[in-house]
Design a protein around this motif. Structure first.
Motif, mmCIF file in Angstrom:
data_model
loop_
_atom_site.group_PDB
_atom_site.id
_atom_site.type_symbol
_atom_site.label_atom_id
_atom_site.label_comp_id
_atom_site.label_asym_id
_atom_site.label_seq_id
_atom_site.Cartn_x
_atom_site.Cartn_y
_atom_site.Cartn_z
ATOM 1 N N ILE A 6 0.867 -1.172 0.000
ATOM 2 C CA ILE A 6 0.000 0.000 0.000
ATOM 3 C C ILE A 6 0.909 1.229 0.000
ATOM 4 C CG2 ILE A 6 -1.701 1.315 1.310
ATOM 5 C CD1 ILE A 6 -2.856 -1.308 2.271
ATOM 6 N N PRO A 7 0.897 2.013 -1.059
ATOM 7 C CA PRO A 7 1.831 3.143 -1.160
ATOM 8 C C PRO A 7 1.443 4.281 -0.221
ATOM 9 C CG PRO A 7 0.334 3.135 -3.040
ATOM 10 C CD PRO A 7 0.048 1.878 -2.267
ATOM 11 N N LEU A 8 2.440 4.871 0.407
ATOM 12 C CA LEU A 8 2.243 6.004 1.302
ATOM 13 C C LEU A 8 3.022 7.181 0.722
ATOM 14 C CD1 LEU A 8 2.675 4.150 4.715
ATOM 15 C CD2 LEU A 8 0.539 4.739 3.548
ATOM 16 N N ARG A 9 2.301 8.210 0.337
ATOM 17 C CA ARG A 9 2.933 9.289 -0.433
ATOM 18 C C ARG A 9 3.997 10.028 0.354
ATOM 19 N NH1 ARG A 9 -1.278 11.179 -3.321
ATOM 20 N NH2 ARG A 9 -0.632 9.510 -4.739
ATOM 21 N N HIS A 10 3.764 10.252 1.646
ATOM 22 C CA HIS A 10 4.768 10.991 2.415
ATOM 23 C C HIS A 10 6.057 10.191 2.548
ATOM 24 C CE1 HIS A 10 2.903 8.459 5.504
ATOM 25 N NE2 HIS A 10 3.973 8.643 6.238
ATOM 26 N N VAL A 11 5.939 8.858 2.530
ATOM 27 C CA VAL A 11 7.141 8.020 2.572
ATOM 28 C C VAL A 11 7.851 8.089 1.224
ATOM 29 C CG1 VAL A 11 8.016 5.668 2.844
ATOM 30 C CG2 VAL A 11 6.174 6.498 4.327
ATOM 31 N N GLU A 12 7.086 8.008 0.144
ATOM 32 C CA GLU A 12 7.678 8.095 -1.194
ATOM 33 C C GLU A 12 8.372 9.434 -1.413
ATOM 34 O OE1 GLU A 12 4.297 5.325 -3.451
ATOM 35 O OE2 GLU A 12 4.199 7.518 -3.558
ATOM 36 N N ARG A 13 7.814 10.500 -0.830
ATOM 37 C CA ARG A 13 8.384 11.836 -1.003
ATOM 38 C C ARG A 13 9.441 12.162 0.058
ATOM 39 N NH1 ARG A 13 4.293 14.522 -4.036
ATOM 40 N NH2 ARG A 13 3.756 12.995 -5.640
ATOM 41 N N ASN A 14 9.612 11.257 1.024
ATOM 42 C CA ASN A 14 10.602 11.465 2.076
ATOM 43 C C ASN A 14 10.305 12.731 2.883
ATOM 44 O OD1 ASN A 14 12.847 10.610 3.548
ATOM 45 N ND2 ASN A 14 14.247 11.883 2.361
ATOM 46 N N VAL A 15 9.009 12.902 3.235
ATOM 47 C CA VAL A 15 8.580 14.031 4.059
ATOM 48 C C VAL A 15 7.752 13.487 5.221
ATOM 49 C CG1 VAL A 15 8.589 15.663 2.142
ATOM 50 C CG2 VAL A 15 6.478 14.428 2.691
ATOM 51 N N ARG A 16 7.391 14.368 6.157
ATOM 52 C CA ARG A 16 6.582 13.964 7.306
ATOM 53 C C ARG A 16 5.117 13.851 6.904
ATOM 54 N NH1 ARG A 16 7.591 18.464 11.539
ATOM 55 N NH2 ARG A 16 7.222 19.675 9.635
ATOM 56 N N VAL A 17 4.395 12.945 7.544
ATOM 57 C CA VAL A 17 2.979 12.785 7.266
ATOM 58 C C VAL A 17 2.245 14.079 7.627
ATOM 59 C CG1 VAL A 17 2.394 11.858 9.560
ATOM 60 C CG2 VAL A 17 1.006 11.219 7.572
ATOM 61 N N PRO A 38 -1.461 21.656 6.194
ATOM 62 C CA PRO A 38 -1.516 20.917 7.459
ATOM 63 C C PRO A 38 -1.020 21.776 8.619
ATOM 64 C CG PRO A 38 0.372 20.205 6.159
ATOM 65 C CD PRO A 38 -0.418 21.133 5.284
ATOM 66 N N ASP A 39 -1.507 21.456 9.815
ATOM 67 C CA ASP A 39 -1.061 22.163 11.019
ATOM 68 C C ASP A 39 0.310 21.674 11.473
ATOM 69 O OD1 ASP A 39 -3.475 23.833 11.746
ATOM 70 O OD2 ASP A 39 -4.397 21.856 11.590
ATOM 71 N N TYR A 40 0.618 20.419 11.165
ATOM 72 C CA TYR A 40 1.913 19.825 11.483
ATOM 73 C C TYR A 40 2.319 18.963 10.289
ATOM 74 C CZ TYR A 40 -0.193 20.617 16.131
ATOM 75 O OH TYR A 40 -0.840 21.157 17.216
ATOM 76 N N GLY A 41 3.608 18.686 10.167
ATOM 77 C CA GLY A 41 4.073 17.839 9.079
ATOM 78 C C GLY A 41 4.118 18.579 7.756
ATOM 79 N N ASP A 42 4.089 17.823 6.660
ATOM 80 C CA ASP A 42 4.255 18.381 5.323
ATOM 81 C C ASP A 42 3.069 18.016 4.438
ATOM 82 O OD1 ASP A 42 7.045 19.397 5.675
ATOM 83 O OD2 ASP A 42 7.437 17.267 6.036
ATOM 84 N N ALA A 43 2.708 18.924 3.564
ATOM 85 C CA ALA A 43 1.570 18.706 2.678
ATOM 86 C C ALA A 43 1.906 17.676 1.599
ATOM 87 C CB ALA A 43 1.161 20.022 2.024
#
Length: 287
Positions: A155-166, A231-236
């Motif tokens: 199951i792909p997780l975009r924030h992981v693929e982009r190397n950013v925070r959820v 987002p209030d926290y993390g990365d878009a």
């Protein structure tokens, strides 16, 4: 305790460090929980811990004075989805032996936030100078644990693929109050196509100690989110036309609650900067 002047002098640089994201090749040095904790302790690691020490449970942090600890524990009991407690220290102790023998709550997160009267007064990589004999530490389950199970099933997780925070959002969903603690739930969001969203619900239901199944799917405006790119926290991360935004209760919720309860003093983790424990993710699966 370190003075506010000293703390504020380094706040900007430390905040920048805590928000930086390690390059993928940096993960090779952090394959065990102890290696991650020692890197935090030495100051070598100041960024997010996603992807480090695969297979091991990571945790959020809330530290409060003893006279608030019982109320906060009740708050967590009433709100197990955003605040599943997986470890707790004795008053004044910076050890949580159930999560790791060589573990120091004061130094082993890559980033901390120090709070006074509901306001962040410092972002720092070490809270030793802020430590007091009346403090109680709560380690709260983290969604990084169930993410491993999602990725294991492709199951792909975009924030992981982009190397950013959820991305994480303060919603209009109210937590169940306990004593002086009340406030809005923070949720993390992962965009998924419908088939993956259904499977993600099935998989994460197995992990109630690390937030469990999603609490909301689609229609972000119903939970008070106006713009998913803010987002209030993390990365878009973007949500494509064929995807649904899927929301999980988030362990950053205590920071929202602390901002509303305005305790005289508190310490939390910097979003994305977790404690890597010696407990395995499989220990927290119920099936």
């Amino acid at each position: 305790m370190m003075s506010s002047t000293m703390a504020n002098t380094s706040t900007a640089s430390l905040r920048t460090a805590a928000r930086s994201t390690p390059q993928p090749d940096a993960y090779a040095a952090y394959q065990t929980p102890l290696a991650v904790r020692l890197a935090c302790r030495s100051g070598a690691l100041t960024g997010p811990t996603a992807g480090m020490a695969p297979g091991y449970v990571q945790g959020n942090l809330a530290i409060l004075p003893k006279d608030l600890a019982e109320e906060f524990l009740r708050f967590c009991h009433f709100n197990p989805r955003p605040c599943p407690v997986i470890g707790m220290s004795e008053p004044g102790s910076f050890k949580v032996p159930t999560l790791g023998e060589d573990l120091d709550i004061r130094t082993d997160f890559p980033g901390y936030r120090v709070w006074q009267d509901g306001e962040v007064i410092a972002d720092t990589a070490d809270v030793t100078d802020y430590w007091r004999d009346d403090l109680v530490a709560f380690v709260i389950g983290c969604s990084l644990s169930f993410e491993e199970a999602l990725m294991a099933e492709a199951i792909p997780l975009r924030h992981v693929e982009r190397n950013v925070r959820v991305p994480m959002f303060r919603t209009n969903v109210q937590c169940v109050p306990a004593g002086r603690f009340s406030g809005r739930m923070v949720m993390s969001m992962r965009p998924l196509v419908p088939a993956h969203a259904i499977r993600a619900i099935q998989i994460t239901t197995r992990f109630p100690a690390v937030h469990g199944a999603p609490v909301h799917v689609g229609l972000p405006e119903l939970i008070g989110i106006k713009d998913l790119m803010q987002p209030d926290y993390g990365d878009a991360v973007e949500v494509l036309d064929n995807e649904l935004p899927v929301f999980w209760a988030c362990g950053v919720t205590p920071q929202s609650v602390i901002a509303e309860a305005r305790p005289s003093f508190a310490i939390t983790h910097a979003p994305g900067c977790m404690l890597v424990t010696d407990r395995r993710n499989t220990e927290f699966a119920i099936l």
